[in-house]
Motif scaffolding. Structure first.
Motif, short mmCIF file in Angstrom:
data_model
loop_
_atom_site.label_atom_id
_atom_site.label_comp_id
_atom_site.label_asym_id
_atom_site.label_seq_id
_atom_site.Cartn_x
_atom_site.Cartn_y
_atom_site.Cartn_z
N GLN A 2 33.21 -89.83 12.74
CA GLN A 2 33.30 -91.27 12.91
C GLN A 2 32.52 -91.73 14.15
OE1 GLN A 2 34.85 -93.77 11.00
NE2 GLN A 2 34.96 -92.11 9.51
N THR A 3 31.87 -92.89 14.02
CA THR A 3 31.18 -93.50 15.15
C THR A 3 32.19 -93.88 16.23
OG1 THR A 3 29.42 -94.36 13.73
CG2 THR A 3 29.77 -95.47 15.85
N ILE A 4 31.83 -93.64 17.49
CA ILE A 4 32.69 -93.97 18.63
C ILE A 4 32.16 -95.25 19.27
CG2 ILE A 4 33.43 -93.24 20.92
CD1 ILE A 4 33.34 -90.35 19.89
N ILE A 5 33.06 -96.20 19.49
CA ILE A 5 32.68 -97.48 20.08
C ILE A 5 32.93 -97.43 21.58
CG2 ILE A 5 33.10 -99.97 20.10
CD1 ILE A 5 34.09 -99.70 17.21
N ALA A 6 31.86 -97.57 22.37
CA ALA A 6 31.97 -97.62 23.83
C ALA A 6 31.99 -99.08 24.28
CB ALA A 6 30.80 -96.86 24.45
N ASN A 7 31.85 -99.31 25.59
CA ASN A 7 31.93 -100.68 26.11
C ASN A 7 30.91 -101.60 25.46
OD1 ASN A 7 34.08 -100.59 27.88
ND2 ASN A 7 32.85 -99.85 29.60
N ASN A 8 29.63 -101.24 25.57
CA ASN A 8 28.55 -102.11 25.10
C ASN A 8 27.59 -101.40 24.17
OD1 ASN A 8 29.25 -104.51 26.73
ND2 ASN A 8 28.79 -103.17 28.46
N TYR A 9 28.01 -100.26 23.61
CA TYR A 9 27.14 -99.50 22.73
C TYR A 9 27.99 -98.63 21.82
CZ TYR A 9 27.91 -95.47 25.83
OH TYR A 9 28.48 -94.46 26.56
N HIS A 10 27.33 -97.99 20.85
CA HIS A 10 28.01 -97.08 19.93
C HIS A 10 27.44 -95.67 20.08
CE1 HIS A 10 29.32 -100.85 18.28
NE2 HIS A 10 29.90 -100.31 17.22
N ALA A 157 22.33 -97.28 22.67
CA ALA A 157 23.11 -96.42 21.77
C ALA A 157 22.94 -94.98 22.20
CB ALA A 157 22.65 -96.59 20.32
N VAL A 158 23.83 -94.13 21.73
CA VAL A 158 23.69 -92.68 21.85
C VAL A 158 23.75 -92.10 20.44
CG1 VAL A 158 24.70 -90.53 22.72
CG2 VAL A 158 24.71 -92.59 24.15
N ILE A 159 22.82 -91.20 20.14
CA ILE A 159 22.76 -90.57 18.82
C ILE A 159 22.90 -89.07 19.00
CG2 ILE A 159 21.31 -90.14 16.79
CD1 ILE A 159 20.06 -92.95 17.40
N ILE A 160 23.98 -88.52 18.45
CA ILE A 160 24.24 -87.09 18.57
C ILE A 160 24.00 -86.41 17.24
CG2 ILE A 160 26.04 -85.35 19.00
CD1 ILE A 160 27.30 -87.29 21.00
#
Length: 355
Positions: A2-10, A157-160
């Motif tokens: 599942q995508t993780i929602i951070a403060n101002n990015y995903h 964004a961060v893409i793992i």
């Protein structure tokens, strides 16, 4: 995952990340894409990444020499010149494809070029997936002193993509695993228990544990983006660990340590200090020491080494009003911030580590 929602990015995982890139990297929004890599990710990760990247925006590759010793302002100057010569403008975007050095320096470059352009972190090492790429810390070293120059600004964004981990040698995997162990020690006893039997973990377990580690760091950072409170808990093992890493980096007679290797030592040392201050039981400390020592090779320290490492503590970026600040364990899964320790106790911790 599942995508993780951070403060101002995903934080996107695997194929969802590439879907996201195809949606946002369009000519109406970006004039040019710069992909920052080092020589390792250029060889092992860039071909796969480019094969998954779907965009009509022009792409330029900027390649750095690999290694922490290149995370400095001189390298920044080279990158700023490259961006300028290649036609970078305020509508350019930087994709940081690499480990912690690339995401740290790439984010700093993006924050300062043209007074700030967008950047996305695509971590390719376990360390950068669970730690360096998450939370918005960007910066460079000042000589051998870790992360002295920088800024906190979150990525777009961060893409793992966990398939990149297949390119890593064992020592790099262990380096990243140290930060996962830290997350369990400071935040979640149950998560720590999952990590203890590392030899029995399979690929599916690792994917799940990476996701959980990112969730833990994101929860902490989301409460305290500027590190005035609970985010300091993430510094467990890092006050002494960074000093050790810096000392081994500058000393030509020593073999440099990977970040996680130094932090592993730092966690044992700071775990001992926690025990001596009555915050951690002897049983908990012995458990911590056994688990970490079973994964990481021991490092030799003589009295001169220890003194030099202690001397470096004065430059730690977490210091306040000239006082060295520790984040110490208050039991496994809990933390106590803004703690102090005498030099005598630190020396005793090193002596215990040697035993």
């Amino acid at each position: 995952m599942q995508t993780i929602i951070a403060n101002n990015y995903h934080v996107f995982f695997n194929e969802k990340g590439y879907q996201y890139l195809s949606e946002i990297l369009v000519p109406k929004d970006y004039s040019k894409i710069f992909i920052l890599v080092d020589e390792n990710t250029s060889n092992h990760c860039l071909p796969k990444f480019l094969s998954m990247l779907s965009t009509e925006v022009e792409i330029e590759i900027i390649e750095l020499e690999a290694g922490e010793e290149n995370k400095n302002i001189e390298t920044c100057l080279q990158i700023w010149h490259s961006l300028t010569e290649l036609g970078g403008d305020r509508k350019s975007i930087i994709l940081n494809l690499g480990g912690g050095v690339i995401t740290d320096i790439g984010g700093f470059i993006a924050c300062t070029f043209k007074r700030g352009i967008d950047f996305i972190n695509i971590p390719t090492t376990l360390l950068s997936m669970v730690d360096a790429s998450i939370g918005g810390k960007n910066g460079v070293d000042l000589g051998n002193l870790k992360n002295q120059i920088g800024i906190i600004r979150e990525p777009k964004a961060v893409i793992i993509d966990t398939l990149f981990l297949e390119t890593l040698p064992g020592n790099q995997m262990r380096s990243g695993f140290a930060e996962m162990l830290k997350h369990g020690l400071i935040f979640d006893r149950e998560y720590w228990n999952k990590l203890k039997n590392v030899s029995s973990l399979n690929t599916n377990d690792l994917n799940s544990l990476i996701h959980e580690s990112v969730e833990i760091k994101n929860k902490i950072v989301s409460e305290d983006i500027t590190e005035n409170g609970i985010r300091k808990s993430l510094n467990f093992g890092h006050t002494l660990g960074h000093a050790i890493e810096s000392y081994f980096l500058e000393n030509t007679e020593k073999q440099s340590l990977l970040h996680g290797e130094a932090i592993a030592i730092g966690m044992i040392l700071e775990g001992f200090i926690s025990k001596e201050k009555g915050l951690l039981t002897d049983e908990e400390y012995q458990e911590l020491k056994y688990v970490i020592s079973d994964i990481y090779d021991p490092i030799e320290f003589n009295e001169v080494d220890i003194k030099n490492c202690i001397d470096l503590l004065i430059y730690d970026k977490k210091n306040e009003f000239g006082t060295i600040q520790f984040a110490l364990l208050n039991g496994i899964g809990k933390i106590k911030i803004n703690e102090q320790s005498s030099n005598e106790l630190i020396f005793k911790a090193f002596e215990n580590y040697k035993s």
